[in-house]
Design a protein around this motif. Structure first.
Motif, PDB file in Angstrom:
ATOM      1  N   ASP A  34       1.008  -0.807  -0.081  1.00  0.00           N
ATOM      2  CA  ASP A  34      -0.343   0.048  -0.624  1.00  0.00           C
ATOM      3  C   ASP A  34       0.922   1.189   0.164  1.00  0.00           C
ATOM      4  N   GLY A  35       1.680   1.219   0.753  1.00  0.00           N
ATOM      5  CA  GLY A  35       2.852   2.683   0.957  1.00  0.00           C
ATOM      6  C   GLY A  35       4.520   1.687   1.119  1.00  0.00           C
ATOM      7  N   ILE A  36       5.271   3.379   0.711  1.00  0.00           N
ATOM      8  CA  ILE A  36       6.416   3.150   0.836  1.00  0.00           C
ATOM      9  C   ILE A  36       7.745   4.199   1.773  1.00  0.00           C
ATOM     10  N   VAL A  37       8.506   4.043   2.693  1.00  0.00           N
ATOM     11  CA  VAL A  37       8.887   4.638   3.616  1.00  0.00           C
ATOM     12  C   VAL A  37      10.428   4.644   3.999  1.00  0.00           C
ATOM     13  N   VAL A  38      10.306   5.618   2.677  1.00  0.00           N
ATOM     14  CA  VAL A  38      11.964   5.929   2.390  1.00  0.00           C
ATOM     15  C   VAL A  38      12.952   6.750   3.990  1.00  0.00           C
ATOM     16  N   LEU A  39      13.423   6.359   5.078  1.00  0.00           N
ATOM     17  CA  LEU A  39      14.406   6.745   5.484  1.00  0.00           C
ATOM     18  C   LEU A  39      15.520   8.072   4.700  1.00  0.00           C
ATOM     19  N   ARG A  60       1.104   5.676  -2.216  1.00  0.00           N
ATOM     20  CA  ARG A  60       1.646   6.200  -1.632  1.00  0.00           C
ATOM     21  C   ARG A  60       3.337   5.794  -1.324  1.00  0.00           C
ATOM     22  N   MET A  61       3.336   7.270  -1.056  1.00  0.00           N
ATOM     23  CA  MET A  61       5.117   7.496  -0.446  1.00  0.00           C
ATOM     24  C   MET A  61       5.661   8.360   0.632  1.00  0.00           C
ATOM     25  N   LEU A  62       6.871   8.058   1.911  1.00  0.00           N
ATOM     26  CA  LEU A  62       6.647   8.830   2.666  1.00  0.00           C
ATOM     27  C   LEU A  62       7.902   8.783   2.851  1.00  0.00           C
ATOM     28  N   ILE A  63       8.211   9.450   2.553  1.00  0.00           N
ATOM     29  CA  ILE A  63      10.374  10.055   2.751  1.00  0.00           C
ATOM     30  C   ILE A  63      10.551  10.746   4.240  1.00  0.00           C
ATOM     31  N   SER A  64      10.975  10.164   4.915  1.00  0.00           N
ATOM     32  CA  SER A  64      10.883  10.742   6.262  1.00  0.00           C
ATOM     33  C   SER A  64      11.966  10.930   6.718  1.00  0.00           C
ATOM     34  N   ARG A 108       2.388   7.957  12.014  1.00  0.00           N
ATOM     35  CA  ARG A 108       1.201   9.287  12.140  1.00  0.00           C
ATOM     36  C   ARG A 108       0.163   8.839  10.861  1.00  0.00           C
ATOM     37  N   TRP A 109       1.316   8.970  10.008  1.00  0.00           N
ATOM     38  CA  TRP A 109       1.263   8.779   8.659  1.00  0.00           C
ATOM     39  C   TRP A 109       0.968   7.261   7.275  1.00  0.00           C
ATOM     40  N   LEU A 110       1.201   6.147   8.213  1.00  0.00           N
ATOM     41  CA  LEU A 110       0.463   5.236   7.978  1.00  0.00           C
ATOM     42  C   LEU A 110      -1.298   5.305   8.396  1.00  0.00           C
ATOM     43  N   LYS A 111      -1.549   5.543   9.906  1.00  0.00           N
ATOM     44  CA  LYS A 111      -2.852   5.985  10.278  1.00  0.00           C
ATOM     45  C   LYS A 111      -3.941   7.126   9.274  1.00  0.00           C
ATOM     46  N   ARG A 112      -3.592   8.006   9.077  1.00  0.00           N
ATOM     47  CA  ARG A 112      -3.460   9.306   8.410  1.00  0.00           C
ATOM     48  C   ARG A 112      -4.385   8.130   6.565  1.00  0.00           C
ATOM     49  N   ASN A 113      -3.254   8.122   6.036  1.00  0.00           N
ATOM     50  CA  ASN A 113      -3.419   7.106   4.814  1.00  0.00           C
ATOM     51  C   ASN A 113      -3.783   5.305   4.406  1.00  0.00           C
ATOM     52  N   GLY A 114      -4.534   5.518   6.106  1.00  0.00           N
ATOM     53  CA  GLY A 114      -4.774   3.703   6.337  1.00  0.00           C
ATOM     54  C   GLY A 114      -3.971   2.844   5.333  1.00  0.00           C
ATOM     55  N   VAL A 115      -3.145   3.022   5.344  1.00  0.00           N
ATOM     56  CA  VAL A 115      -1.754   1.497   4.736  1.00  0.00           C
ATOM     57  C   VAL A 115      -1.818   1.449   5.706  1.00  0.00           C
ATOM     58  N   LYS A 116      -2.174  -0.697   4.875  1.00  0.00           N
ATOM     59  CA  LYS A 116      -1.787  -2.178   6.419  1.00  0.00           C
ATOM     60  C   LYS A 116      -0.682  -2.947   5.381  1.00  0.00           C
TER      61      LYS A 116
END
Length: 176
Positions: A34-39, A60-64, A108-116
């Motif tokens: 569902d999503g990607i998180v890049v540190l 969706r992707m979050l660059i943290s 927080r990002w996962l919850k806001r975007n409904g990422v499972k």
């Protein structure tokens, strides 16, 4: 007796370090999440995330950990990526300053975007500690796929990261 105990603990510590180095995580396959998180903070991380997004491996992707002054246009230009991808599907996380706060920001990002299902992208030498932090903050119903970018860490960098991992693990055990 004490010297034997200290020798045993030293041997255990050194064997742990050897296992840490030999068992560094590998890149994940190309399955969709569902999503990607890049540190941020290491070479190849953002490029890996952008490549996955370009290949439609997530919505969706979050660059943290992005510096506050960095703009999406700058990242798109630096990585030769389509700015439209940033406008529709990539969020820049500017709240985190370390691995621990990356996990909090991501939760927080996962919850806001409904990422499972989420793909965690960081360097191979950083993945064990990042995985530990994420396991503490991310809800259990969210599946995390570790996607380690191969790094060229020096002996010193690996040694430092191993000690950070051990200290954080110990802190978790005592409730800090």
């Amino acid at each position: 007796m004490i010297s034997r105990l200290l020798s045993f603990l030293l041997l255990l510590y050194l064997l742990g370090y050897a296992a840490f180095v030999v068992l560094l995580p590998k890149p994940a396959d190309m399955q969709r999440t569902d999503g990607i998180v890049v540190l941020t903070g290491g070479p190849g991380r953002v490029a890996r995330g952008l490549d996955l997004m370009a290949n439609k491996k997530a919505d969706r992707m979050l660059i943290s950990g992005v510096e506050r002054s960095v703009r999406p246009q700058e990242l798109a230009a630096e990585y030769d990526a389509d700015i439209a991808l940033f406008e529709c599907c990539i969020d820049l996380g500017r709240e985190s300053i370390d691995t621990r706060s990356n996990a909090t920001e991501t939760a927080r990002w996962l919850k806001r975007n409904g990422v499972k299902t989420v793909r965690l992208v960081t360097n191979d030498w950083h993945m064990p500690r990042a995985g530990l932090e994420f396991s503490l903050d991310i809800p259990e119903d969210v599946e995390i796929l570790s996607d380690a970018v191969p790094g060229k860490a020096s002996f010193r960098q690996l040694f430092k990261e191993y000690n950070k991992y051990l200290l954080r693990y110990a802190a978790v055990l005592v409730g800090i």
